[in-house]
Design an enzyme around this catalytic site. Structure first.
Site, mmCIF file in Angstrom:
data_model
loop_
_atom_site.group_PDB
_atom_site.id
_atom_site.type_symbol
_atom_site.label_atom_id
_atom_site.label_comp_id
_atom_site.label_asym_id
_atom_site.label_seq_id
_atom_site.Cartn_x
_atom_site.Cartn_y
_atom_site.Cartn_z
ATOM 1 N N HIS A 166 0.728 -1.237 -0.130
ATOM 2 C CA HIS A 166 -0.032 -0.219 -0.186
ATOM 3 C C HIS A 166 0.893 1.306 0.100
ATOM 4 O O HIS A 166 0.531 2.103 -0.671
ATOM 5 C CB HIS A 166 -1.006 0.043 1.013
ATOM 6 N N TYR A 212 1.654 5.427 -2.116
ATOM 7 C CA TYR A 212 2.070 6.838 -1.558
ATOM 8 C C TYR A 212 3.347 7.445 -2.226
ATOM 9 O O TYR A 212 3.522 8.792 -2.236
ATOM 10 C CB TYR A 212 1.863 6.941 -0.183
ATOM 11 N N HIS A 225 -10.257 1.076 -9.863
ATOM 12 C CA HIS A 225 -10.028 1.732 -8.648
ATOM 13 C C HIS A 225 -8.401 2.392 -8.597
ATOM 14 O O HIS A 225 -7.910 3.482 -8.817
ATOM 15 C CB HIS A 225 -10.012 1.309 -7.145
ATOM 16 N N PHE A 226 -7.392 1.373 -8.775
ATOM 17 C CA PHE A 226 -5.948 1.818 -8.494
ATOM 18 C C PHE A 226 -5.555 2.418 -10.026
ATOM 19 O O PHE A 226 -4.575 3.283 -10.239
ATOM 20 C CB PHE A 226 -5.026 0.864 -8.378
ATOM 21 N N HIS A 227 -6.353 2.295 -11.294
ATOM 22 C CA HIS A 227 -5.787 2.676 -12.605
ATOM 23 C C HIS A 227 -6.247 4.346 -12.493
ATOM 24 O O HIS A 227 -5.686 5.204 -12.900
ATOM 25 C CB HIS A 227 -6.314 1.988 -13.784
ATOM 26 N N ARG A 267 -10.880 -10.228 -11.509
ATOM 27 C CA ARG A 267 -9.851 -9.592 -12.137
ATOM 28 C C ARG A 267 -8.735 -10.486 -12.546
ATOM 29 O O ARG A 267 -8.659 -11.673 -12.084
ATOM 30 C CB ARG A 267 -9.254 -8.396 -11.426
ATOM 31 N N ARG A 268 -8.009 -10.183 -13.378
ATOM 32 C CA ARG A 268 -6.759 -10.809 -13.649
ATOM 33 C C ARG A 268 -6.825 -12.200 -14.243
ATOM 34 O O ARG A 268 -6.279 -13.059 -14.242
ATOM 35 C CB ARG A 268 -5.918 -11.594 -12.453
#
Lengths: 187, 541
Positions: B215, B219, B366-368, B429-430
């Site tokens: 995680h 950041y 979300h993370f894209h 996913r994946r």
């Protein structure tokens, strides 16, 4: 914005607005965390409380996850326990049958690599990590069928790892259970 | 004052070349797994591609951006040449060679384990060795940032550390410590198995170590973007930074609470008990604070700039902002994507809501949206802002830059919104492909097709980005002047020691990580029967 004439006044105003926003931000985070705590305790939707192990090397030889013990089992208190394993690239049993409106305990593990298990149309979703047992209390509202894909990359056949969950009404389930010790809907 | 321009440019160019290649792979992946692809293909190629895409975008691209931008900040904010230039080149070489060493086994199908490794699957050892080389190269940068700061502080005992440098060093410390989790996993758990010295591995423990990195690495990717928000954006639009102190507090909060939250990736895992999952969930809530503070400060800074330009009214000032300026546009689009992505993140952090979307396409969306969208669009902005100072040639085609930024934003929204939606429907996913003829999956087909169009738009935007940079390298020479950062509205007369140094915060960072990870790791180290046989990946085994 304040006028430029008194920089100290402007600075004080800026700092005050900033403090208010910081307080509001902390309150927002506090409410969100508080909601999670409330739902966790009040609705008892919390992760598995303890770490439990199962050796994938001996799964098929002895213990809870031998093949004859997989599938749905009726407990004395009227609840149902479903035991399943994941392996490259299928579940055993590949089709799980459960009664609607009944507390069900799902207990599952992996025989080789990391797998996952999610039941579409529900919030049932857990990882299967070799060496560990995943346990999840679940309940299905209504009869129907749900797809149950593996949701974690488990090798080059991952895209073919789809199981199924068949929810039947309780009377049907009890009828099926009458003739068998462990139940599945694998044809 | 930018002295080592070639060093900085080398980092940015390599970063963007890696990004461009990984972008092509990403667009291909989106196409082959969509209902638009009618041909059969080998699914193994898909997982190879995902491994390459993830490793390049996760480990190489943002690391090089942070390093190159870090060197630029060191020279321009501290107003002196970088100390340790040779070491910096050595770090660059390690990252470049490491990336190649890692990608060779991946491209020949010997390490299709995805960038998140997934033991007990174990691939070719050179994949992991390459990743370690990239990380070690970046650790040289971490050390250089720390050394340059401490020497400057010794020479300037009375002056506060410039905000850009303070934030840059905060990001380097954050990365230095968060990379330790994955490094421990690779060196002590995976590599002995990959090299054939051991044949068993604790998959649960490996996942816990990886979550330590997984995680906070986000950041680390985010810090250059936040530095751009605070120290480039207000200056670029002709305004001032609303608050210097709040900026420092935000970066400090990232350093302290980014690490002890990684187990929210393990909410559905059996090897960690409920108590520590709860702790990590609460800390994940805390890490929303620096973002909320940042959004306020940046919007307030924009308002100051607008009112200096004659903007008025409660909301009318928004219109008076310099929208033709690419940095203005990039920051606004970035904040919009950060808003949506952040809201999704708040959903992911709560165990109860996460259960319905864990490991579905929602997470990919979300993370894209956060990384590919909010973060990377500011990497573009940083490049646009810095390029004339590095090349000595002007970037003049603002229209092309704006088109590129708009296309990136639209492409990201068109890609990720359908992903979020099919994730709610339960799409895992994946996966290399889906049986869209299956009635359980067919309702998702249309959304997946739409997202593929988004991927194409992103590819076009990527091409435009290279056109801008390459044309910039060939433009006429012009002196861009000294590279400067934003000045706060009220320059603080003195800065408290706590907001000007890292000792206390680093102690808290390490201490909280030990508190939140110590027990779960210790518990799994003691559990001996959880070592399971490794499953080797790749044709040659």
């Amino acid at each position: 914005m304040t006028t430029e004439s008194d920089p100290h006044l402007g600075e004080a105003v800026a700092a005050r607005i900033e403090r208010r926003w910081a307080t509001l931000s902390i309150a927002i985070v506090g409410v969100l965390v508080g909601m999670a705590i409330f739902i966790g305790i009040d609705h008892a939707t919390m992760p598995q409380g303890h770490v439990e192990t199962a050796d994938p090397k001996t799964l098929h030889l002895a213990g809870e996850f031998i093949e004859s013990n997989l599938g749905s089992a009726m407990e004395a208190d009227g609840s149902v326990t479903v035991r399943a394993i994941g392996q490259q690239y299928s579940f055993t049993p590949q089709c799980i049958v459960v009664p609607s409106g009944t507390p069900v305990t799902l207990r599952a593990t992996s025989a080789d690599v990391v797998h996952g298990l999610l039941i579409e149309g529900t919030n049932i979703n857990t990882m299967l990590v070799p060496g560990y047992v995943s346990e999840l209390p679940v309940q299905f509202k209504a009869p129907g069928e749900h797809a149950m894909p593996c949701q974690e990359f488990c090798g080059i056949g991952h895209q073919g790892m789809w199981g199924k969950v068949k929810v039947v009404d309780k009377a049907t389930f009890l009828g099926m259970m009458a003739s068998q010790r462990r139940l599945s809907c694998v044809d | 004052m930018l002295i080592n321009k070639r060093l900085i440019l080398a980092h940015f160019w390599l970063a963007f070349v890696v990004f461009g290649l990984a972008l092509i792979l990403g667009a291909w992946q989106m196409f082959v797994r969509s209902p638009l692809n009618a041909w059969h293909f080998n699914p193994e190629l898909y997982y190879r591609s995902v491994t390459a895409h993830g490793s390049a975008m996760g480990y190489v691209f943002p690391t090089l951006i942070a390093m190159g931008f870090g060197y630029a900040i060191t020279e321009s904010a501290l107003e002196k040449p970088l100390i340790g230039t040779r070491w910096a080149w050595a770090g660059f070489a390690l990252v470049a060679v490491g990336a190649v060493v890692a990608m060779i086994p991946v491209s020949i199908g010997l390490a299709s384990v995805l960038y998140t490794f997934y033991p007990p699957m174990v691939g070719n050892p050179f994949y992991y060795i390459g990743v370690v080389m990239v990380v070690v190269g970046s650790w040289i940068w971490v050390a250089l940032m720390s050394i340059n700061l401490s020497i400057w502080k010794r020479e300037n005992p009375e002056r506060p550390v410039p905000l850009a440098m303070f934030a840059n060093v905060a990001g380097s410390y954050l990365w230095g410590w968060t990379a330790v989790g994955a490094a421990l996993e690779i060196i002590f758990l995976i590599l002995p198995v990959a090299l054939g010295l051991k044949s068993t591995i604790d998959a649960g423990l490996a996942r816990v170590f990886f979550s330590w990195t997984l995680h906070a690495i986000v950041y680390f990717w985010l810090i250059p973007t936040y530095i751009a928000y605070y120290t480039i954006f207000p200056r670029a639009i002709g305004g001032r930074l609303y608050s210097d102190a709040m900026a420092r507090i935000s970066f400090i909060l990232f350093v302290v609470v980014a690490m002890p939250i990684g187990m929210h990736h393990l909410f559905a895992d059996p090897q960690v008990g409920a108590g520590f999952k709860f702790m990590h969930s609460v800390f994940t809530g805390l890490v929303a604070l620096p973002t909320l503070l940042t959004v306020f400060t940046i919007c307030a800074s924009a308002e100051i700039a607008s009112r200096l330009r004659g903007g008025s009214g409660a909301f009318g000032w928004v219109r008076a902002l310099p929208w033709q300026n690419p940095i203005m546009l990039a920051t606004a689009l970035s904040l919009v994507m950060l808003g949506f992505g952040g809201a999704g993140g708040l959903i992911n952090m709560s165990y109860q809501l996460d259960a319905s979307i864990h490991n579905t396409q929602w997470i990919t969306g979300h993370f894209h949206l956060i990384f590919g969208g909010a973060i990377v669009i500011m990497y573009f902005a940083i490049a646009y802002d810095l390029w004339p100072h590095l090349t000595g040639r002007a970037l003049e085609n603002f229209g092309l830059m704006r088109a590129q930024l708009w296309l990136w934003f639209i492409g990201m929204i068109v890609t990720t919104f359908p992903w979020h939606y099919v994730g709610i429907l339960g799409m895992p996913r994946r996966m290399a492909f889906y049986d869209y003829a299956n009635p359980a999956i067919s309702p998702q087909a249309f959304s997946v097709a739409i997202s593929t169009v988004g991927g194409l738009i992103l590819l076009i935007s990527g091409v435009l980005f290279f056109v801008v940079l390459i044309r910039g390298q060939m433009a006429h020479r012009s002196e861009a002047g000294a590279y400067r950062f934003s000045v706060p509205v009220h320059m603080p007369e003195r800065i408290p020691v706590a907001l000007n140094s890292f000792g206390l915060w680093l102690a808290l960072m390490v201490g909280l990580t030990v508190v939140n990870y110590g027990y779960p790791i210790g518990q799994l180290l003691v559990l001996k029967e959880t070592n399971v046989p490794a499953v080797y990946v790749g044709a040659s085994r």
